[in-house]
Write a protein that holds these residues in place. Structure first.
Motif, PDB file in Angstrom:
ATOM      1  N   GLN A  21       0.820  -1.210   0.000  1.00  0.00           N
ATOM      2  CA  GLN A  21       0.000   0.000   0.000  1.00  0.00           C
ATOM      3  C   GLN A  21       0.849   1.253   0.000  1.00  0.00           C
ATOM      4  O   GLN A  21       0.536   2.225  -0.703  1.00  0.00           O
ATOM      5  CB  GLN A  21      -0.936   0.003   1.206  1.00  0.00           C
ATOM      6  N   ARG A  22       1.939   1.256   0.765  1.00  0.00           N
ATOM      7  CA  ARG A  22       2.793   2.438   0.809  1.00  0.00           C
ATOM      8  C   ARG A  22       3.455   2.696  -0.548  1.00  0.00           C
ATOM      9  O   ARG A  22       3.577   3.848  -0.977  1.00  0.00           O
ATOM     10  CB  ARG A  22       3.854   2.281   1.899  1.00  0.00           C
ATOM     11  N   ILE A  23       3.878   1.639  -1.228  1.00  0.00           N
ATOM     12  CA  ILE A  23       4.472   1.826  -2.560  1.00  0.00           C
ATOM     13  C   ILE A  23       3.392   2.228  -3.560  1.00  0.00           C
ATOM     14  O   ILE A  23       3.635   3.038  -4.461  1.00  0.00           O
ATOM     15  CB  ILE A  23       5.196   0.547  -3.017  1.00  0.00           C
ATOM     16  N   ARG A  24       2.190   1.703  -3.391  1.00  0.00           N
ATOM     17  CA  ARG A  24       1.061   2.105  -4.244  1.00  0.00           C
ATOM     18  C   ARG A  24       0.804   3.605  -4.086  1.00  0.00           C
ATOM     19  O   ARG A  24       0.589   4.326  -5.074  1.00  0.00           O
ATOM     20  CB  ARG A  24      -0.165   1.283  -3.849  1.00  0.00           C
ATOM     21  N   ASP A  25       0.839   4.077  -2.836  1.00  0.00           N
ATOM     22  CA  ASP A  25       0.677   5.516  -2.580  1.00  0.00           C
ATOM     23  C   ASP A  25       1.804   6.310  -3.235  1.00  0.00           C
ATOM     24  O   ASP A  25       1.585   7.399  -3.779  1.00  0.00           O
ATOM     25  CB  ASP A  25       0.678   5.783  -1.074  1.00  0.00           C
ATOM     26  N   LEU A  26       3.021   5.758  -3.163  1.00  0.00           N
ATOM     27  CA  LEU A  26       4.183   6.421  -3.758  1.00  0.00           C
ATOM     28  C   LEU A  26       4.027   6.550  -5.273  1.00  0.00           C
ATOM     29  O   LEU A  26       4.334   7.603  -5.856  1.00  0.00           O
ATOM     30  CB  LEU A  26       5.450   5.639  -3.423  1.00  0.00           C
ATOM     31  N   ILE A  27       3.542   5.501  -5.910  1.00  0.00           N
ATOM     32  CA  ILE A  27       3.337   5.537  -7.358  1.00  0.00           C
ATOM     33  C   ILE A  27       2.343   6.638  -7.726  1.00  0.00           C
ATOM     34  O   ILE A  27       2.573   7.432  -8.643  1.00  0.00           O
ATOM     35  CB  ILE A  27       2.856   4.177  -7.871  1.00  0.00           C
ATOM     36  N   GLN A  28       1.234   6.694  -6.992  1.00  0.00           N
ATOM     37  CA  GLN A  28       0.220   7.720  -7.264  1.00  0.00           C
ATOM     38  C   GLN A  28       0.795   9.114  -7.048  1.00  0.00           C
ATOM     39  O   GLN A  28       0.566  10.037  -7.839  1.00  0.00           O
ATOM     40  CB  GLN A  28      -1.002   7.512  -6.354  1.00  0.00           C
ATOM     41  N   ALA A  29       1.582   9.280  -5.955  1.00  0.00           N
ATOM     42  CA  ALA A  29       2.169  10.587  -5.669  1.00  0.00           C
ATOM     43  C   ALA A  29       3.188  10.980  -6.737  1.00  0.00           C
ATOM     44  O   ALA A  29       3.274  12.152  -7.126  1.00  0.00           O
ATOM     45  CB  ALA A  29       2.823  10.578  -4.291  1.00  0.00           C
ATOM     46  N   SER A  30       3.952   9.999  -7.226  1.00  0.00           N
ATOM     47  CA  SER A  30       5.013  10.316  -8.179  1.00  0.00           C
ATOM     48  C   SER A  30       4.464  10.795  -9.513  1.00  0.00           C
ATOM     49  O   SER A  30       5.036  11.695 -10.139  1.00  0.00           O
ATOM     50  CB  SER A  30       5.919   9.095  -8.389  1.00  0.00           C
ATOM     51  N   ASN A  36       9.848  19.459 -10.174  1.00  0.00           N
ATOM     52  CA  ASN A  36      10.968  20.159  -9.549  1.00  0.00           C
ATOM     53  C   ASN A  36      12.150  19.205  -9.532  1.00  0.00           C
ATOM     54  O   ASN A  36      12.166  18.225  -8.796  1.00  0.00           O
ATOM     55  CB  ASN A  36      10.585  20.582  -8.125  1.00  0.00           C
ATOM     56  N   ASP A  37      13.157  19.469 -10.352  1.00  0.00           N
ATOM     57  CA  ASP A  37      14.266  18.532 -10.538  1.00  0.00           C
ATOM     58  C   ASP A  37      14.953  18.157  -9.243  1.00  0.00           C
ATOM     59  O   ASP A  37      15.299  17.003  -9.003  1.00  0.00           O
ATOM     60  CB  ASP A  37      15.285  19.091 -11.526  1.00  0.00           C
ATOM     61  N   ALA A  38      15.185  19.138  -8.371  1.00  0.00           N
ATOM     62  CA  ALA A  38      15.904  18.871  -7.125  1.00  0.00           C
ATOM     63  C   ALA A  38      15.129  17.904  -6.245  1.00  0.00           C
ATOM     64  O   ALA A  38      15.674  16.932  -5.727  1.00  0.00           O
ATOM     65  CB  ALA A  38      16.181  20.176  -6.392  1.00  0.00           C
ATOM     66  N   ALA A  44      14.327  10.226  -5.732  1.00  0.00           N
ATOM     67  CA  ALA A  44      14.838   9.055  -6.452  1.00  0.00           C
ATOM     68  C   ALA A  44      15.987   8.403  -5.708  1.00  0.00           C
ATOM     69  O   ALA A  44      16.093   7.168  -5.646  1.00  0.00           O
ATOM     70  CB  ALA A  44      15.275   9.463  -7.857  1.00  0.00           C
ATOM     71  N   GLU A  45      16.871   9.213  -5.123  1.00  0.00           N
ATOM     72  CA  GLU A  45      18.005   8.681  -4.376  1.00  0.00           C
ATOM     73  C   GLU A  45      17.544   7.955  -3.117  1.00  0.00           C
ATOM     74  O   GLU A  45      18.072   6.890  -2.754  1.00  0.00           O
ATOM     75  CB  GLU A  45      18.966   9.812  -4.019  1.00  0.00           C
ATOM     76  N   GLN A  46      16.551   8.517  -2.437  1.00  0.00           N
ATOM     77  CA  GLN A  46      16.017   7.870  -1.244  1.00  0.00           C
ATOM     78  C   GLN A  46      15.349   6.550  -1.593  1.00  0.00           C
ATOM     79  O   GLN A  46      15.516   5.537  -0.884  1.00  0.00           O
ATOM     80  CB  GLN A  46      15.028   8.801  -0.542  1.00  0.00           C
ATOM     81  N   THR A  51      15.163   0.520  -2.113  1.00  0.00           N
ATOM     82  CA  THR A  51      15.096  -0.603  -3.041  1.00  0.00           C
ATOM     83  C   THR A  51      16.242  -1.577  -2.808  1.00  0.00           C
ATOM     84  O   THR A  51      16.050  -2.800  -2.783  1.00  0.00           O
ATOM     85  CB  THR A  51      15.124  -0.107  -4.498  1.00  0.00           C
ATOM     86  N   GLU A  52      17.435  -1.043  -2.630  1.00  0.00           N
ATOM     87  CA  GLU A  52      18.602  -1.900  -2.386  1.00  0.00           C
ATOM     88  C   GLU A  52      18.462  -2.650  -1.065  1.00  0.00           C
ATOM     89  O   GLU A  52      18.867  -3.805  -0.948  1.00  0.00           O
ATOM     90  CB  GLU A  52      19.889  -1.067  -2.391  1.00  0.00           C
ATOM     91  N   ALA A  53      17.868  -2.000  -0.070  1.00  0.00           N
ATOM     92  CA  ALA A  53      17.666  -2.660   1.223  1.00  0.00           C
ATOM     93  C   ALA A  53      16.665  -3.804   1.122  1.00  0.00           C
ATOM     94  O   ALA A  53      16.767  -4.805   1.843  1.00  0.00           O
ATOM     95  CB  ALA A  53      17.199  -1.638   2.258  1.00  0.00           C
ATOM     96  N   LEU A  54      15.690  -3.663   0.225  1.00  0.00           N
ATOM     97  CA  LEU A  54      14.657  -4.693   0.060  1.00  0.00           C
ATOM     98  C   LEU A  54      15.073  -5.805  -0.889  1.00  0.00           C
ATOM     99  O   LEU A  54      14.524  -6.908  -0.823  1.00  0.00           O
ATOM    100  CB  LEU A  54      13.368  -4.056  -0.493  1.00  0.00           C
ATOM    101  N   ARG A  55      16.025  -5.522  -1.757  1.00  0.00           N
ATOM    102  CA  ARG A  55      16.377  -6.481  -2.801  1.00  0.00           C
ATOM    103  C   ARG A  55      16.915  -7.778  -2.190  1.00  0.00           C
ATOM    104  O   ARG A  55      17.886  -7.774  -1.440  1.00  0.00           O
ATOM    105  CB  ARG A  55      17.407  -5.890  -3.754  1.00  0.00           C
ATOM    106  N   ALA A  56      16.261  -8.885  -2.525  1.00  0.00           N
ATOM    107  CA  ALA A  56      16.663 -10.186  -1.992  1.00  0.00           C
ATOM    108  C   ALA A  56      17.671 -10.846  -2.921  1.00  0.00           C
ATOM    109  O   ALA A  56      17.587 -10.691  -4.141  1.00  0.00           O
ATOM    110  CB  ALA A  56      15.441 -11.091  -1.833  1.00  0.00           C
TER     111      ALA A  56
END
Length: 209
Positions: A21-30, A36-38, A44-46, A51-56
């Motif tokens: 659900q949190r990633i679903r919210d992120l997709i909608q927000a993105s 604003n590039d900055a 994106a960096e965060q 993503t790297e922490a979750l990658r199995a």
């Protein structure tokens, strides 16, 4: 009936559903974020770090099931119904009986095609999944061989939608099903499909002769 070869959990893992659900919210927000590039670069960096922490390590098959009340199973990571899959709206089943199924779904800006309307591919995907659910609920799980979708009205997003499907008849291994996607009383799209029935060893659902 053969022993079920698929992994089945006792209910939906809360942490997996919350992450989905949190990633679903992120997709909608993105997709609605200001350009604003900055800010976008920082975000994106965060996200990259998370993503790297979750990658199995290695590859884990995504199929994970839990039993549904009234029979059948919910595919937790399915891209249409799975609460653990951020790609899924997801579909929320409100009725599953021996001949038909019904589900509530709320699509958002990430599913937009024409301005203010859901992309037709998502409409077709929802209907395809609901028709497959209908044949499985009737005891004849199958895979879609052909799908015909008629678009009657533009499908709005950010409003509650109802998807309905039913098994019409069975001719040997051929399963004929129909369904509709509605916004209130308005039928936005309808579909007919032919599915091919396969055995219980390929899908965890009780079957009939």
């Amino acid at each position: 009936m053969p022993e079920n070869p698929f992994p089945i959990t006792n209910g939906i893992p809360p942490a997996r559903a919350l992450l989905g659900q949190r990633i679903r919210d992120l997709i909608q927000a993105s997709v609605c974020a200001q350009d604003n590039d900055a800010n976008l670069t920082t975000a994106a960096e965060q996200i990259e770090a998370i993503t790297e922490a979750l990658r199995a390590p290695g590859t884990t098959p995504p199929l994970l099931l839990t039993a549904l009340e009234g029979g059948g199973h919910l595919s937790i990571n399915n891209p249409l119904e799975g609460p653990g899959n951020p790609l899924a709206p997801p579909l929320s089943w409100t009725r599953i009986d021996p001949t038909s199924v019904s589900a509530d779904v709320l699509l958002g800006p990430a599913h937009e095609g024409p301005p203010g309307r859901v992309h037709g591919g998502w409409v077709a995907a929802v209907l395809d999944h609901v028709l497959g659910r209908a044949t499985a609920a009737a005891g004849y799980p199958g895979m879609t061989a052909s799908l015909t979708v008629d678009y009657h009205h533009g499908t709005p997003y950010a409003v509650p939608l109802t998807a309905e499907g039913r098994l019409v008849r069975r001719d040997g291994r051929k399963l004929h099903a129909t369904g509709e996607l509605k916004a209130g009383d308005v039928v936005c799209a309808s579909a007919t499909a032919i599915l091919v029935h396969f055995g219980a060893d390929r899908f965890p659902v009780s079957t009939k002769d």
